[in-house]
Write an enzyme that holds these catalytic residues in place. Sequence first.
Site, PDB file in Angstrom:
ATOM      1  N   ASP A 117     -26.480   4.569  71.737  1.00 12.77           N
ATOM      2  CA  ASP A 117     -27.798   4.575  72.364  1.00 12.77           C
ATOM      3  C   ASP A 117     -28.090   5.982  72.875  1.00 12.77           C
ATOM      4  O   ASP A 117     -27.269   6.572  73.592  1.00 12.77           O
ATOM      5  CB  ASP A 117     -27.840   3.588  73.530  1.00 12.77           C
ATOM      6  CG  ASP A 117     -27.424   2.185  73.104  1.00 12.77           C
ATOM      7  OD1 ASP A 117     -27.764   1.792  71.976  1.00 12.77           O
ATOM      8  OD2 ASP A 117     -26.767   1.497  73.900  1.00 12.77           O
ATOM      9  N   ASP A 148     -33.564 -10.604  74.007  1.00  8.99           N
ATOM     10  CA  ASP A 148     -32.998  -9.930  75.176  1.00  8.99           C
ATOM     11  C   ASP A 148     -33.099 -10.875  76.365  1.00  8.99           C
ATOM     12  O   ASP A 148     -34.177 -11.428  76.641  1.00  8.99           O
ATOM     13  CB  ASP A 148     -33.752  -8.636  75.470  1.00  8.99           C
ATOM     14  CG  ASP A 148     -33.482  -7.550  74.436  1.00  8.99           C
ATOM     15  OD1 ASP A 148     -32.706  -7.811  73.498  1.00  8.99           O
ATOM     16  OD2 ASP A 148     -34.055  -6.459  74.570  1.00  8.99           O
TER      17      ASP A 148
END
Length: 242
Positions: free
Chosen positions: A129, A8
């Site tokens: 998500d 990330d």
Amino acid sequence: MIVFPAIDLKEGQVVRLAEGDMDRATVYGDDPAAQAMLFAEAGAQHLHVVDLDGAFAGESRNRGAVEQIVEQFPGHVQLGGGIRNREAVEGWFDLGVARIVIGTAALKDPEFVKDMAREFEGGIVVAVDARDGMVATEGWAEVSNVSIVDMARRFEDAGVASLLFTDIGRDGLLKGCNIDATVELAQRTDLPVIASGGVKGLDDIHILSMQASQGIEGVITGRALYDGRLDLAAALAMAARA
């Protein structure tokens, strides 16, 4: 089953967030390409990369870091974060990214995502998500009134490669992957599902690998690797046996 080690990116650094909160970022390094190569040396053939800044901005913010990762990593790079138009999709595929993950645009402009999935066969992954079973977008900052199953079913028969399901409430917290919700999603759709969020160790990899026949294509793991709670080589070997 595929194990995707995660990188990330926030301001060019390798970080992990807690529950998607940019103010709760732990920095693990400032050389993303070097981290990618460490994963490759452990045997990883797939990599999951997220441009966190891009997810909030709606456009790439860590392009240089992604370019270096793609150039050096010898396997397949799956990329998400702020990819919301044709120009961005085409640009990343031209650069050598193997698969593009689209979340916000999948909710707000599903026809665009379907067009991309048909044009780039096997190249588009839809991110589902969830907070409390509802789809979250804009870097997880907004929660919609659409359920994860309804979201997933919109893309059946559209050429989408996979669904990427993340339980935001577990992400980055090492609470254990929400295996029940992941398997239920896989059973209720015709698309393979990639699990993400909260993987804490080899037990999660083992349980998910035993569910591969239910439609579990892979699992993404980040903090457990960086904190030394999960050995990547062991996880890859376990997944390969499944």
